[in-house]
Design a protein around this motif. Structure first.
Motif, PDB file in Angstrom:
ATOM      1  N   ARG A 119      25.413 100.280 130.152  1.00 40.13           N
ATOM      2  CA  ARG A 119      26.444  99.500 130.864  1.00 40.13           C
ATOM      3  C   ARG A 119      26.308  99.540 132.388  1.00 40.13           C
ATOM      4  NH1 ARG A 119      29.479 104.319 129.315  1.00 40.13           N
ATOM      5  NH2 ARG A 119      30.191 105.376 131.216  1.00 40.13           N
ATOM      6  N   ASP A 120      25.619 100.544 132.927  1.00 38.88           N
ATOM      7  CA  ASP A 120      25.526 100.739 134.375  1.00 38.88           C
ATOM      8  C   ASP A 120      24.203 100.158 134.879  1.00 38.88           C
ATOM      9  OD1 ASP A 120      24.966 101.805 136.948  1.00 38.88           O
ATOM     10  OD2 ASP A 120      26.231 103.546 136.564  1.00 38.88           O
ATOM     11  N   ARG A 121      24.296  99.045 135.583  1.00 36.97           N
ATOM     12  CA  ARG A 121      23.093  98.323 135.983  1.00 36.97           C
ATOM     13  C   ARG A 121      22.209  99.128 136.927  1.00 36.97           C
ATOM     14  NH1 ARG A 121      21.429  93.443 134.930  1.00 36.97           N
ATOM     15  NH2 ARG A 121      19.966  92.391 136.322  1.00 36.97           N
ATOM     16  N   SER A 122      22.815  99.860 137.857  1.00 35.23           N
ATOM     17  CA  SER A 122      22.003 100.630 138.805  1.00 35.23           C
ATOM     18  C   SER A 122      21.280 101.776 138.107  1.00 35.23           C
ATOM     19  CB  SER A 122      22.865 101.154 139.957  1.00 35.23           C
ATOM     20  OG  SER A 122      23.864 102.038 139.483  1.00 35.23           O
ATOM     21  N   ALA A 124      20.474 101.811 134.870  1.00 36.07           N
ATOM     22  CA  ALA A 124      19.457 101.181 134.027  1.00 36.07           C
ATOM     23  C   ALA A 124      18.231 100.798 134.841  1.00 36.07           C
ATOM     24  CB  ALA A 124      20.040  99.949 133.337  1.00 36.07           C
ATOM     25  N   ALA A 125      18.440 100.231 136.021  1.00 38.43           N
ATOM     26  CA  ALA A 125      17.317  99.809 136.863  1.00 38.43           C
ATOM     27  C   ALA A 125      16.476 101.000 137.299  1.00 38.43           C
ATOM     28  CB  ALA A 125      17.835  99.042 138.078  1.00 38.43           C
ATOM     29  N   SER A 150      22.369  95.107 125.973  1.00 37.77           N
ATOM     30  CA  SER A 150      22.749  95.999 127.067  1.00 37.77           C
ATOM     31  C   SER A 150      22.033  95.666 128.368  1.00 37.77           C
ATOM     32  CB  SER A 150      22.444  97.446 126.690  1.00 37.77           C
ATOM     33  OG  SER A 150      21.041  97.655 126.622  1.00 37.77           O
ATOM     34  N   GLU A 151      22.490  96.324 129.449  1.00 34.31           N
ATOM     35  CA  GLU A 151      21.830  96.186 130.741  1.00 34.31           C
ATOM     36  C   GLU A 151      20.387  96.684 130.674  1.00 34.31           C
ATOM     37  OE1 GLU A 151      22.861  94.666 133.266  1.00 34.31           O
ATOM     38  OE2 GLU A 151      25.029  94.576 133.143  1.00 34.31           O
ATOM     39  N   MET A 152      20.146  97.728 129.915  1.00 36.72           N
ATOM     40  CA  MET A 152      18.785  98.246 129.793  1.00 36.72           C
ATOM     41  C   MET A 152      17.836  97.183 129.245  1.00 36.72           C
ATOM     42  SD  MET A 152      18.140 101.503 130.702  1.00 36.72           S
ATOM     43  CE  MET A 152      17.048 102.357 129.569  1.00 36.72           C
ATOM     44  N   SER A 154      18.171  93.789 129.394  1.00 35.47           N
ATOM     45  CA  SER A 154      17.940  92.691 130.332  1.00 35.47           C
ATOM     46  C   SER A 154      17.070  93.136 131.504  1.00 35.47           C
ATOM     47  CB  SER A 154      19.265  92.118 130.829  1.00 35.47           C
ATOM     48  OG  SER A 154      20.029  93.103 131.504  1.00 35.47           O
ATOM     49  N   ILE A 155      17.302  94.329 132.033  1.00 37.55           N
ATOM     50  CA  ILE A 155      16.504  94.807 133.161  1.00 37.55           C
ATOM     51  C   ILE A 155      15.091  95.155 132.714  1.00 37.55           C
ATOM     52  CG2 ILE A 155      16.277  96.689 134.836  1.00 37.55           C
ATOM     53  CD1 ILE A 155      19.340  96.646 135.072  1.00 37.55           C
ATOM     54  N   ARG A 159      11.729  93.412 134.263  1.00 32.98           N
ATOM     55  CA  ARG A 159      10.686  94.199 134.924  1.00 32.98           C
ATOM     56  C   ARG A 159       9.349  94.129 134.185  1.00 32.98           C
ATOM     57  NH1 ARG A 159      14.796  94.781 138.019  1.00 32.98           N
ATOM     58  NH2 ARG A 159      15.186  96.718 139.161  1.00 32.98           N
TER      59      ARG A 159
END
Length: 252
Positions: A119-122, A124-125, A150-152, A154-155, A159
Motif C-alpha cells: 500500500r505504501d508507494r515510497s 514499494a519503490a 498492489s503498489e508493488m 504496478s511499480i 521498473r
C-alpha cells in the motif's frame, strides 16, 4: 470451463514448521524464510534441498527481524533501510542456494513488510529499485511476487521487473483487494471447503469474495498457502485434488 490451464501454488517454508517436508512436495514454488522473521543458514539449506528434491522453484521470503512477532508486526522504517533489509536477506539465501547448485528465482516479502509495501508507494519503490539493482549486480533478475493489485505490482512492472501477482488460499479479503488484517475476525480461513472455493473461483473467474460479500477482481499468477498454518497439509492436498478435477495444472 476453466479460465486458465495452470496456476502456480506456493508455500512459505523454512519457518520451523514440521510439515515442510510433505508440503513442498505438493506445491510448485516455495518462499524460504531467510533469517529475518525466521530461519538461519541451516534451515535455509534444508529448505533448498527439499525444493531441489521435489522440483519446486526457489524464492526468498525476507521480513522484519522481529521473531517475537513472527514478522507480523508493522515496524516504522525508512524505505531505504527496509529495502536494504530485503536485499541482504535475499542475498544470504542466494549464497546458501548457490552452495547447493541452486538459484533464487523470486522474492516475496513476508508478513507486515509485505502488506506495508503493498500500500505504501515510497516503500514499494525503494524495495523494487533495490531488488532490481541487486539483480543487475548478480547478473540474474529476480521475479517479484506481490499482492495482486498492489503498489508493488504496478511499480515493479513500471521498473521493468518480471512480476508474479499473488492471491491467497487461506486469507480473507476486503473489498479494496487488500487482505483482512489478522487482528480482525475471519482474517484466516480455517475451513478447507471455503479455501477450496476461494482458490477455484480465483483460478476460474479471477474473482474473490470479500469478507462483506463483494466480488473483487483478482488476477493471480500464483496462490499462496501459509506453511505455518496447522492446516497447511490438508489444505494443500484438497486444493491440488480440486484443481486437478477442474483441469487446472499446478506449475510455475
Amino acid at each position: 470451463m476453466s479460465r486458465r490451464a495452470s496456476i502456480d501454488l506456493n508455500a512459505d517454508v523454512g519457518e520451523g514448521c514440521p510439515s515442510d517436508g510433505e508440503l513442498v512436495a505438493l506445491v510448485s514454488s516455495v518462499n524460504i524464510a531467510c533469517g529475518g522473521h525466521a530461519g538461519d543458514e541451516a534451515t535455509m539449506r534444508g529448505a533448498v534441498e527439499l525444493a531441489l528434491r521435489h522440483g519446486a522453484a526457489i524464492g526468498a521470503h525476507p521480513g522484519f527481524a522481529d521473531r517475537e512477532h513472527f514478522g507480523r508486526r508493522e515496524i516504522p522504517m525508512a524505505p531505504a533501510q527496509a529495502a536494504a533489509l530485503v536485499v541482504d536477506q535475499a542475498m544470504l539465501l542466494q549464497k546458501v542456494a548457490s552452495g547447493l547448485g541452486a538459484r533464487v528465482g523470486h522474492v516475496k516479502l513476508h508478513g507486515a513488510l509485505y502488506n506495508m509495501a503493498a500500500r505504501d508507494r515510497s516503500l514499494a519503490a525503494a524495495v523494487v529499485d533495490a531488488l532490481a539493482e541487486a539483480g543487475r549486480r548478480a547478473g540474474s533478475q529476480w521475479t517479484l511476487v506481490a499482492l495482486a493489485g498492489s503498489e508493488m505490482v504496478s511499480i515493479g512492472r513500471a521498473r521493468g521487473l518480471k512480476v508474479s501477482t499473488e492471491a491467497f488460499a487461506d486469507r480473507s479479503y476486503r473489498r479494496d483487494g487488500t487482505l483482512t488484517p489478522r487482528s480482525d475476525p475471519g482474517a484466516v480461513i480455517a475451513d478447507v471447503d471455503a479455501a477450496v472455493r476461494q482458490v477455484l473461483r480465483i483460478a476460474r473467474e479471477g474473482i474473490v469474495l470479500s469478507a462483506d460479500g463483494a466480488e473483487v477482481p483478482v488476477e493471480a499468477d500464483t496462490i499462496c498457502l501459509h506453511g505455518d498454518s496447522p492446516r497447511a497439509l490438508s489444505f494443500a492436498r484438497r486444493i491440488r485434488a480440486e484443481l486437478a478435477a477442474a483441469g487446472i495444472a499446478v506449475r510455475c
